[in-house]
Design a protein around this motif. Structure first.
Motif, PDB file in Angstrom:
ATOM      1  N   UNK A 770       0.833  -1.209   0.000  1.00  0.00           N
ATOM      2  CA  UNK A 770       0.000   0.000   0.000  1.00  0.00           C
ATOM      3  C   UNK A 770       0.868   1.260   0.000  1.00  0.00           C
ATOM      4  N   UNK A 771       1.947   1.217   0.765  1.00  0.00           N
ATOM      5  CA  UNK A 771       2.816   2.397   0.835  1.00  0.00           C
ATOM      6  C   UNK A 771       3.516   2.635  -0.493  1.00  0.00           C
ATOM      7  N   UNK A 772       3.952   1.576  -1.135  1.00  0.00           N
ATOM      8  CA  UNK A 772       4.600   1.733  -2.446  1.00  0.00           C
ATOM      9  C   UNK A 772       3.624   2.302  -3.462  1.00  0.00           C
ATOM     10  N   UNK A 773       2.402   1.827  -3.400  1.00  0.00           N
ATOM     11  CA  UNK A 773       1.380   2.350  -4.309  1.00  0.00           C
ATOM     12  C   UNK A 773       1.151   3.832  -4.040  1.00  0.00           C
ATOM     13  N   UNK A 774       1.048   4.169  -2.775  1.00  0.00           N
ATOM     14  CA  UNK A 774       0.863   5.577  -2.394  1.00  0.00           C
ATOM     15  C   UNK A 774       1.964   6.447  -3.012  1.00  0.00           C
ATOM     16  N   UNK A 775       3.191   5.953  -2.922  1.00  0.00           N
ATOM     17  CA  UNK A 775       4.336   6.713  -3.433  1.00  0.00           C
ATOM     18  C   UNK A 775       4.262   6.835  -4.960  1.00  0.00           C
ATOM     19  N   UNK A 776       3.858   5.765  -5.603  1.00  0.00           N
ATOM     20  CA  UNK A 776       3.735   5.829  -7.064  1.00  0.00           C
ATOM     21  C   UNK A 776       2.648   6.803  -7.490  1.00  0.00           C
ATOM     22  N   UNK A 777       1.546   6.795  -6.752  1.00  0.00           N
ATOM     23  CA  UNK A 777       0.428   7.672  -7.117  1.00  0.00           C
ATOM     24  C   UNK A 777       0.742   9.137  -6.872  1.00  0.00           C
ATOM     25  N   UNK A 778       1.570   9.370  -5.888  1.00  0.00           N
ATOM     26  CA  UNK A 778       1.862  10.768  -5.551  1.00  0.00           C
ATOM     27  C   UNK A 778       3.009  11.307  -6.415  1.00  0.00           C
ATOM     28  N   UNK A 779       3.737  10.408  -7.049  1.00  0.00           N
ATOM     29  CA  UNK A 779       4.954  10.793  -7.783  1.00  0.00           C
ATOM     30  C   UNK A 779       4.735  11.870  -8.854  1.00  0.00           C
ATOM     31  N   UNK A 780       3.639  11.824  -9.635  1.00  0.00           N
ATOM     32  CA  UNK A 780       3.487  12.888 -10.644  1.00  0.00           C
ATOM     33  C   UNK A 780       3.351  14.266 -10.007  1.00  0.00           C
ATOM     34  N   UNK A 781       2.859  14.309  -8.783  1.00  0.00           N
ATOM     35  CA  UNK A 781       2.571  15.600  -8.160  1.00  0.00           C
ATOM     36  C   UNK A 781       3.729  16.108  -7.315  1.00  0.00           C
ATOM     37  N   UNK A 782       4.272  15.213  -6.493  1.00  0.00           N
ATOM     38  CA  UNK A 782       5.408  15.605  -5.652  1.00  0.00           C
ATOM     39  C   UNK A 782       6.564  14.644  -5.983  1.00  0.00           C
ATOM     40  N   UNK A 783       7.191  14.867  -7.103  1.00  0.00           N
ATOM     41  CA  UNK A 783       8.120  13.856  -7.629  1.00  0.00           C
ATOM     42  C   UNK A 783       9.376  13.655  -6.772  1.00  0.00           C
ATOM     43  N   UNK A 784       9.842  14.712  -6.110  1.00  0.00           N
ATOM     44  CA  UNK A 784      11.069  14.541  -5.315  1.00  0.00           C
ATOM     45  C   UNK A 784      10.800  13.717  -4.069  1.00  0.00           C
ATOM     46  N   UNK A 785       9.732  14.101  -3.365  1.00  0.00           N
ATOM     47  CA  UNK A 785       9.325  13.344  -2.181  1.00  0.00           C
ATOM     48  C   UNK A 785       9.155  11.873  -2.539  1.00  0.00           C
ATOM     49  N   UNK A 786       8.513  11.641  -3.683  1.00  0.00           N
ATOM     50  CA  UNK A 786       8.243  10.261  -4.087  1.00  0.00           C
ATOM     51  C   UNK A 786       9.541   9.478  -4.280  1.00  0.00           C
ATOM     52  N   UNK A 787      10.554  10.104  -4.875  1.00  0.00           N
ATOM     53  CA  UNK A 787      11.836   9.391  -5.052  1.00  0.00           C
ATOM     54  C   UNK A 787      12.454   9.052  -3.694  1.00  0.00           C
ATOM     55  N   UNK A 788      12.405  10.013  -2.792  1.00  0.00           N
ATOM     56  CA  UNK A 788      12.995   9.777  -1.467  1.00  0.00           C
ATOM     57  C   UNK A 788      12.276   8.624  -0.763  1.00  0.00           C
ATOM     58  N   UNK A 789      10.950   8.606  -0.869  1.00  0.00           N
ATOM     59  CA  UNK A 789      10.172   7.547  -0.224  1.00  0.00           C
ATOM     60  C   UNK A 789      10.438   6.190  -0.892  1.00  0.00           C
TER      61      UNK A 789
END
Ligand code: ANZ
Ligand code: ZN
Length: 876
Positions: A770-789
């Motif tokens: 679920x957390x990985x999915x969350x990160x993938x879904x948020x990546x287009x919007x907050x791409x840097x945070x998503x990479x760190x996560x």
């Protein structure tokens, strides 16, 4: 467990460097994957980016990153709309050369954009003021010229006395220059025109096919093009012999969309520039003076509509087409335009406001001939307001009693069959309001028009192999007017055809030309030989999603549509419509602040205290009370701007991106508030914290899961389905809401598992998924945070190059349903049962409810009706 705060200052530049190093956003023209072209309207290099840019490019970037994850080869370029007046104004005010000013602005704006982490292909960047761009534009101009799509004519133009240049009608707003705000005057000049009217019909009808354009924009374009169906009607002049210089004229042709009102005709109006008016004026000094006088009003429609109606009786009389004994006077009238229809009208004052105003001023008859549906034909009269609608015909001989539509048809039919000097009196005709596009500007900082004037040969195009015609560097800006014209040598050239001394054209092109084809150039900006490359155009065009401000709904978009057609006609592209999808975003708005003495104060100098009715503002430094004003578009004049640089420096790009996406639907205005930014910042910290909690879960043991696993998996898979659909429809604010919900679901599942002592492998892996999915879904919007996560979760590679998550449809099915229970048709309770529960289970659950039992009382249950998935009714 990491408890550190997420630090965008450290992570954002780091991820940007990684993306750049891997060339993640460079698009190859020979990529075998399907192409997707997303484009935001490119910026004018004013010097600094503003929040409108941040919003615009973030919207495009979300889509670009999403489509990349969906397996497309995404083209997402950036460039600069770099010609235009501000550069010349800077030259005049500060003595800096327009070229230097522009390139310096480009450099600083590029430096501001890069920290936003936009997934742009910077290798395709260009500026329209670069000769490597405008040489191709000159080539297009010559090709258009040879195809008859460019011509020169003497025309009345709108003259901006401050900028000392010609303006297109579109650039005159409320009678003033769109840039300078000066009252526009009328002048007669020889100008270069693009023959946009050649495509008027297509530009109108093709709007129907632009299904992914906002209806509002299509309507605005339709109105601008102004298609109308009408009739050309010839009126015979009865007394040409009696009026000086009228001899050459035997008739006047008018264009009307209201032939039904022909029996309400009161006079004929001709434009000041109508050949008849010109001829009569040559023999009538009084008329000549009148014409000179009314020319002073600009050419723009709104100016003319607002001007007082004025006319001059020529003494000529024409015969009514249905009654040779009925004579109508002929006026030269200031509200009749030469470049629409035929430059002449028949006026029906009862049913046209302009005609009515004129008739009242000159004491001409006002006869109503169309009775409104709700009026009494016997008593209907017209006062100061014309009735412009349809109705039933009155006072109109053989038309009486017909509807307007029937009468229009009847008049058209009769006049088509009537003869004047052997030809039909009436001819049906479609007309367009659209006029040809005057592109000559008497300015320096624009694309030189590649033409040469030779006394012997006339106008000769510059030979294509001699392009570009370069702007000279050594120009002066110490006086108004065109620096190119006063340059000592630049315009002196030899005629390419005969070799004689000739003069280079000193007009440059309207800057709207530059932005009319840049989207095509982006598909192959490296082509030095030609403006476009057929294979690249075929690969990427049309633009799949174009995003920009509603202020460009008419001009820019119409010009770009025209250019695409003209480029097709000259073999540069193979399509008609440049933008398959269009999205117009709302503005970024902010409260305004003033001191009690009325001086604007910047938001950064204001502190807000209290809330609700008690909310007030004080000056940060002086502590003085500040007046909170209305929320308005961010603008320098009202000082209600927030500088993107400062926000990014304080919170990072992801916070700014998340905030502009979150608060309202992207087509609406978004109110920038400090609280909103704080909220975005907190959410980013929350995602980071949650990520680290999930990442530090110990590997699960083999006890069975206590049920939390399924719930969190369902939440994640549902979010995938919902966010996917919302991004596809550009409903980014809803994506944001989905992601808030998912983060709550993950947090809830973590807490539940901890409470229940559930450390099963199933639960741990469900949380990680679920957390990985969350990160993938948020990546287009907050791409840097998503990479760190993504990194913290120990996942492979970069999230920016990870395919979009899929979902398991089985997990989307709700497995419990709520059924209302009625007793004798009256609702008494709701029960929750398994979706596939059998009859006995449902009956038992229904009868177990207290409220149901009370309603039944002692009565015997006669039957229980169950409508599957819908309702339970207990009959007693
Ligand atoms: C008679 C009439 C009677 C009209 C009536 C209107 C109302 P659209 O629909 O925009 O095409 N017109 C035609 N040429 C003109 C010109 N060069 N300058 C100013 N006005 C002109 O408008 C068509 C109508 O605008 C025409 O129909 C004509 O006036 C006027 F009750 O003819 B009508
Ligand atoms: Zn010549």
């Amino acid at each position: 467990m990491t408890r550190e705060r997420y630090n965008p200052k450290e992570s954002e530049p780091r991820w940007q460097a990684v993306w750049e190093e891997k060339k993640l956003f460079s698009t190859a023209n020979d990529d075998p994957r399907p192409a997707y072209y997303v484009l935001e309207m490119f910026p004018y290099p004013s010097g600094r980016i503003h929040m409108g840019h941040v919003r615009n490019y973030t919207l495009g970037d979300v889509l670009a990153r999403y489509k990349r994850a969906r397996g497309f080869s995404v083209l997402h370029p950036m460039g600069w709309d770099a010609f235009g007046m501000p550069a010349e104004n800077a030259a005049m005010q500060n003595g800096v050369h327009p070229r230097e000013w522009t390139w310096a602005n480009i450099a600083s704006m590029r430096n501001q954009l890069k920290p936003m982490g936009l997934s742009l292909d910077w290798e395709r960047e260009f500026a329209t003021c670069d000769p490597e761009y405008y040489r191709h534009q000159q080539r297009l101009f010559i090709d258009f010229y040879n195809a008859g799509l460019v011509y020169r004519k003497t025309a009345k133009v709108n003259w901006d006395p401050v900028d000392q240049t010609v303006l297109a009608n579109e650039q005159v707003i409320d009678g003033r220059g769109w840039r300078s705000g000066a009252i526009v005057e009328q002048r007669e000049l020889t100008q270069w025109f693009f023959r946009i009217t050649q495509f008027a019909g297509e530009l109108d009808s093709a709007l129907d096919s632009l299904e992914r354009w906002p209806e509002k924009v299509r309507t605005m374009q339709r109105n601008w093009i102004g298609r109308s169906e009408g009739l050309m009607v010839r009126f015979a002049i009865a007394n040409a012999g009696a009026v000086a210089n009228a001899g050459a004229h035997s008739e006047i042709t008018v264009y009307t969309t209201r032939p039904d009102t022909l029996f309400g005709a009161s006079f004929i109006g001709v434009a000041a520039d109508h050949p008849l008016a010109r001829d009569l004026a040559a023999g009538n000094p009084e008329l000549a003076a009148f014409i000179a006088d009314i020319r002073k009003t600009g050419t723009a429609q709104e100016l003319i509509d607002k001007a007082e109606k004025r006319g001059f009786d020529t003494g000529l009389r024409v015969a009514h087409p249905f009654d040779p004994d009925w004579l109508l006077p002929v006026y030269v009238a200031n509200f009749v335009l030469m470049d629409y229809g035929t430059g002449a009208i028949f006026a029906c004052p009862a049913h046209d406001q302009r005609d009515l105003d004129f008739a009242r001023a000159y004491g001409l008859p006002v006869t109503p001939v169309v009775c409104p549906p709700d009026a009494d034909p016997a008593s209907f009269t017209v006062g100061d307001e014309a009735y412009a609608g349809d109705g039933r015909l009155i006072n109109s001989r053989f038309l009486d009693g017909m509807t307007s539509a029937e009468a229009r048809e009847e008049v058209a039919r009769r006049l088509e069959n009537a003869r004047l000097a052997g030809a039909p009196v009436g001819t049906r005709k479609v007309n367009y309001r659209l006029r040809d596009w005057g592109i000559s500007r008497q300015r320096y900082w624009g694309c030189p028009i590649p033409m040469i004037h030779c006394e012997a040969c006339g106008v000769v195009p510059v030979p294509v192999e001699q392009l570009p015609v370069l702007l000279p560097d050594d120009v002066t800006f110490d006086k108004p007017g065109n620096p190119l014209e006063r340059h000592p040598t630049w315009s002196k050239v030899d005629c390419p055809r005969c070799g004689a001394p000739a003069r280079r054209e000193t007009d440059t092109m309207d800057t709207f030309v530059d932005s009319s084809w840049y989207f095509a150039r982006f598909t192959d900006p490296w082509n030095r030989e030609a403006p476009t490359t057929a294979s690249a155009v075929a690969r990427f065009m049309p633009v799949d999603q174009y995003i920009g401000g509603i202020e460009h709904a008419i001009l820019h978009l119409l010009y770009a549509r025209f250019f695409t057609r003209a480029m097709k006609a000259t073999g540069h592209v193979s399509l008609d419509e440049p933008f398959a999808g269009l999205f117009t975003q709302g503005m970024v708005v902010h409260e305004t602040y003033k001191t009690t003495s009325g001086v604007w104060v910047e938001p950064r100098d204001v502190r807000i205290e209290g809330s609700g009715a008690d909310r007030r503002a004080v000056h940060v430094r002086t502590g003085e009370a500040i007046v909170i004003g209305p929320i308005e578009k961010m603008s320098k004049s009202k000082k209600n701007t927030v500088d993107p640089d400062e926000i990014i420096a304080a919170y990072g790009a992801d916070t700014a991106r998340w905030f502009v996406l979150s608060d309202s639907p992207p087509e609406r205005d978004v109110v920038w508030t400090d609280e909103g930014v704080q909220g975005a910042w907190r959410f980013i910290q929350k995602v980071w914290r949650l990520t680290n909690e999930v990442a530090s879960l110990p590997p699960g043991d083999d006890t069975p899961s206590k049920g939390a696993a399924k719930a969190v998996r369902k939440a994640a898979h549902k979010a995938v389905a919902a966010v996917t659909e919302d991004i596809e429809r550009l409903r980014f604010n809803r994506c944001v809401a989905q992601l808030y919900e998912l983060s709550n679901a993950i947090q809830g599942a973590m807490n539940a598992a901890a409470e229940a002592g559930d450390a099963s492998a199933e639960t741990v892996s469900a949380l990680r998924e679920a957390m990985s999915i969350m990160v993938q879904l948020i990546a287009p919007m907050t791409p840097h945070l998503a990479e760190s996560c993504w990194e913290a979760l120990g996942n492979e590679g970069l999230v920016a190059s990870t395919p979009w998550p899929g979902y398991d449809p089985a997990l989307l099915v709700e497995d419990e349903i709520v059924l209302p229970v009625q007793v004798n048709g009256k609702r008494r309770a709701d029960i929750t049962v398994a979706r596939d529960a059998d009859r006995a289970t449902i009956e038992q659950a229904a009868l177990a409810q207290d409220s149901v039992r009370r309603a039944i009382g002692d009565a015997p249950v006669r039957k229980i009706i169950i409508v599957p998935q819908r309702i339970v009714n207990v009959v007693v």
